[in-house]
Design an enzyme around this catalytic site. Structure first.
Site, PDB file in Angstrom:
ATOM      1  N   HIS A  79     -15.691  -4.299   6.524  1.00 41.53           N
ATOM      2  CA  HIS A  79     -14.940  -4.344   5.266  1.00 41.53           C
ATOM      3  C   HIS A  79     -15.456  -5.384   4.284  1.00 41.53           C
ATOM      4  O   HIS A  79     -14.813  -5.659   3.275  1.00 41.53           O
ATOM      5  CB  HIS A  79     -13.439  -4.521   5.515  1.00 41.53           C
ATOM      6  N   ARG A 102      -7.735  -7.546  -9.619  1.00 39.09           N
ATOM      7  CA  ARG A 102      -8.487  -8.765  -9.932  1.00 39.09           C
ATOM      8  C   ARG A 102      -9.852  -8.372 -10.502  1.00 39.09           C
ATOM      9  O   ARG A 102     -10.233  -7.207 -10.434  1.00 39.09           O
ATOM     10  CB  ARG A 102      -8.729  -9.561  -8.642  1.00 39.09           C
ATOM     11  N   LYS A 124       0.830  -1.212   0.000  1.00 41.17           N
ATOM     12  CA  LYS A 124       0.000   0.000   0.000  1.00 41.17           C
ATOM     13  C   LYS A 124       0.862   1.259   0.000  1.00 41.17           C
ATOM     14  O   LYS A 124       0.461   2.279  -0.572  1.00 41.17           O
ATOM     15  CB  LYS A 124      -0.955  -0.008   1.195  1.00 41.17           C
TER      16      LYS A 124
HETATM   17  C1  MV4 Z   1      -9.451   5.089   5.061  1.00 40.94           C
HETATM   18  C2  MV4 Z   1     -10.632   5.539   5.658  1.00 40.94           C
HETATM   19  C3  MV4 Z   1     -10.678   6.832   6.100  1.00 40.94           C
HETATM   20  N1  MV4 Z   1      -9.579   7.640   5.982  1.00 40.94           N
HETATM   21  N2  MV4 Z   1      -8.400   5.911   4.948  1.00 40.94           N
HETATM   22  C4  MV4 Z   1     -10.726   0.490   4.660  1.00 40.94           C
HETATM   23  C5  MV4 Z   1     -10.018  -0.634   4.003  1.00 40.94           C
HETATM   24  C6  MV4 Z   1      -8.990  -0.050   3.118  1.00 40.94           C
HETATM   25  N3  MV4 Z   1      -9.337  -0.305   1.749  1.00 40.94           N
HETATM   26  C7  MV4 Z   1      -8.965   1.403   3.443  1.00 40.94           C
HETATM   27  N4  MV4 Z   1     -10.087   1.688   4.289  1.00 40.94           N
HETATM   28  C8  MV4 Z   1     -10.329   2.950   4.732  1.00 40.94           C
HETATM   29  N5  MV4 Z   1      -9.322   3.841   4.611  1.00 40.94           N
HETATM   30  C9  MV4 Z   1      -8.472   7.152   5.413  1.00 40.94           C
HETATM   31  N6  MV4 Z   1      -7.410   7.929   5.318  1.00 40.94           N
HETATM   32  C10 MV4 Z   1     -11.700   4.651   5.776  1.00 40.94           C
HETATM   33  C11 MV4 Z   1     -11.546   3.348   5.317  1.00 40.94           C
HETATM   34  C12 MV4 Z   1     -12.661   2.496   5.507  1.00 40.94           C
HETATM   35  C13 MV4 Z   1     -13.374   2.011   4.424  1.00 40.94           C
HETATM   36  C14 MV4 Z   1     -13.030   2.309   3.122  1.00 40.94           C
HETATM   37  C15 MV4 Z   1     -13.757   1.817   2.068  1.00 40.94           C
HETATM   38  C16 MV4 Z   1     -14.858   1.005   2.308  1.00 40.94           C
HETATM   39  C17 MV4 Z   1     -15.217   0.699   3.588  1.00 40.94           C
HETATM   40  C18 MV4 Z   1     -14.491   1.199   4.666  1.00 40.94           C
HETATM   41  C19 MV4 Z   1     -14.877   0.894   5.958  1.00 40.94           C
HETATM   42  C20 MV4 Z   1     -14.163   1.359   7.011  1.00 40.94           C
HETATM   43  C21 MV4 Z   1     -13.049   2.162   6.783  1.00 40.94           C
END
Ligand code: MV4
Length: 513
Positions: free
Chosen positions: A235, A292, A116
């Site tokens: 998630h 994917r 990442k």
């Molecule tokens: C974040 C965020 C808020 N702020 N980054 C969740 C998994 C990974 N793909 C990144 N994620 C997040 N990153 C920042 N800087 C909130 C999430 C997040 C989230 C993102 C997309 C879909 C669902 C989520 C559920 C919880 C937190």
């Protein structure tokens, strides 16, 4: 074009890939574990090879064995589906080294997006907006506090090797940072064997919006618009749609161009998805790229009118995209509900057992991508997602009523499923307005998952009893059913949880006729 493809997966996605191959005139080889000997994907493929015992670590994850099966059966390519080996760079490389084609991106692109921090670095160098934060892992709490204070709390600690939310910690004050960093590192080490953690500003209350891209080996990269995926729990996405209520044509064009730039920077080929957070002010930030085909790809297929899995295969075979500069415009609205073997009234506890009876919804604008049938045994070895119910309609409002109709038509007897949860979401005013963030589901769990009240259950029992009596009388006289009144009242008072009288009637008429 390939003459034969090995499908290195199971369940609904294996069937989805087999269907794409069949339409392209490509023969298929299924692989299966001992638990899947009678699974539909085994029957629908042209050939099937047993690869090991039920645990995926001894079957669907044994890369060398899959490559060996491909070579022995004369397959020229391997489609990994999603999950399992789909985003393992070493597997993509081993497939290539064996003289086979991996139907997916080059191993180097998987690697570049797998870290990442590397993905953030790549995005920044391509001019892609990312959340303020570091591109290096933090060394200690003092350093993390100094960085956090440059953009302010709250911040989010993330595992460099992560994705999917593992090793993430929200930190709201400097005093909490040391403990959070230690536990994030511990979790990252356990999950990924790598304790590197980096830091980002925490975006409050955003939507999850992702852009589908498709790239060929001739340098063409197109985007296919967005998917809205904010309805998720821990998630795990539960409902996805295309387009998003929050994305205007102008924003779609900008996010699309951003996703194409990220894909180009990674040397991307095949289908991929750029994940973004979209905040209340319409600012978007690149999070990561999924290398994917995704579970939710059908909503894009329906509004854009193309078959993404077929294009994955065509592009892997060297075909050039015939629409290198096309501006894809979504037509109508598509929505997907993930039907899982989980009990929403019991904390989404996984449910196991035999599917005694399955009735799949059909009719206008309804698509079922499933991997189950009546008689399927659902255990705990694999993912609880059984099928996806996808609808397409002219507007979002009509898509919601179509989904509600299709969910009511669906009957799965023998195990608990997410069906009732989806009906509750379709009926929720926030969802109907499209007023949803990534926190919405978890903030509304009681309303979305409470069991039906006992009063409703009693009414249901009374209606069922009346129907049974009615059916018995009809069977006795041999005459036609006369009372539609009970049917109407059953319809208006039916519970969203558990079998309804119609489910019972449908099943029993089949059994007894
Ligand atoms: C974040 C965020 C808020 N702020 N980054 C969740 C998994 C990974 N793909 C990144 N994620 C997040 N990153 C920042 N800087 C909130 C999430 C997040 C989230 C993102 C997309 C879909 C669902 C989520 C559920 C919880 C937190």
């Amino acid at each position: 074009m390939f003459s034969k493809v090995l499908v290195a997966n199971r369940g609904e996605i294996a069937l989805r890939v087999i269907r794409a191959c069949q339409e392209l005139g490509v023969k298929t080889v299924a692989v299966y574990s001992e638990a899947d000997a009678r699974a539909p994907h085994v029957r629908e493929a042209d050939e099937a090879v047993l690869i090991g015992p039920p645990p995926s670590s001894q079957s669907y994850l044994v890369g060398e064995r899959l490559i060996d099966v491909a070579l022995r059966t004369g397959a020229q390519a391997i489609h990994p589906g999603y999950g399992f080996l789909s985003e393992r760079a070493w597997f993509a490389r081993a497939v290539r080294d064996a003289g086979l084609v991996f139907i997916g991106p080059p191993a180097e692109a998987i690697e570049a997006m797998g870290s990442k921090t590397a993905a953030r670095q790549l995005a920044i160098s391509a001019g892609v907006p990312v959340v303020p934060g570091t591109t290096e892992s933090v060394r200690n709490a003092a350093e993390a506090i100094a960085i956090a204070e440059t953009f302010g709390f709250p911040v989010l600690l993330k595992a460099a090797a992560g994705g999917g939310g593992k090793g993430m910690r929200i930190v709201r004050a400097a005093s909490e940072l040391a403990d959070a960093l230690a536990s994030a590192k511990r979790e990252a080490q356990n999950a990924f064997g790598d304790d590197a953690v980096y830091i980002e500003k925490y975006i409050e209350g955003p939507r999850h919006v992702e852009i589908q891209v498709l790239a060929d080996t001739h340098g063409n990269v197109v985007h296919l618009g967005e998917r809205e995926c904010s309805v998720q729990r821990r998630h795990q996405k539960m409902i996805e749609e295309a387009p998003s209520v929050a994305v205007s044509p102008e924003l779609r064009a900008r996010m699309g161009a951003t996703a194409v730039a990220a894909a180009r920077a990674a040397g991307y080929v095949n289908a991929g998805t750029c994940e973004f957070l979209l905040d209340k002010d319409g600012q978007y930030y690149f999070l990561e790229m999924n290398t994917r085909i995704q579970v939710e790809h059908p909503v894009t297929e329906l509004v854009m009118g193309l078959d993404l899995v077929q294009w994955q295969i065509r592009v892997a075979a060297g075909e050039a995209l015939p629409f290198p500069h096309k501006d894809f415009v979504p037509r109508g609205w598509a929505m997907e509900c993930r039907i899982t073997s989980e009990d929403p009234t019991n904390g989404f506890l996984p449910s196991t057992g035999r599917i005694e009876y399955l009735h799949v919804p059909t009719g206008p604008g309804v698509r079922w991508d499933g991997g189950i049938e009546s008689g399927s045994d659902i255990g705990l070895h694999y993912d609880p997602m059984l099928a996806k119910l996808i609808v397409h309609a002219p507007t979002r409002e009509l898509a919601i009523s179509r989904m509600r109709r299709a969910l009511r038509e669906l009957t799965i007897d023998g195990i608990e499923t997410s069906r009732s949860f989806h009906l509750r979401v379709m009926d929720h005013p926030d969802f109907q307005r499209g007023d949803i963030t990534i926190q919405w589901l978890e903030q509304n769990l009681p309303a979305l998952t409470a069991p039906a009240t006992s009063r409703e259950s009693i009414r249901l029992a009374a209606i069922a009893a009346a129907l049974v009596a009615h059916e018995e009388r009809r069977a006795g006289s041999g005459g036609p059913a006369t009372s539609n009144a009970s049917i109407a009242s059953g319809e208006s008072s039916r519970s969203v949880h558990g079998p309804t009288w119609r489910d019972v009637a449908r099943r029993d008429s089949l059994r007894f006729s």
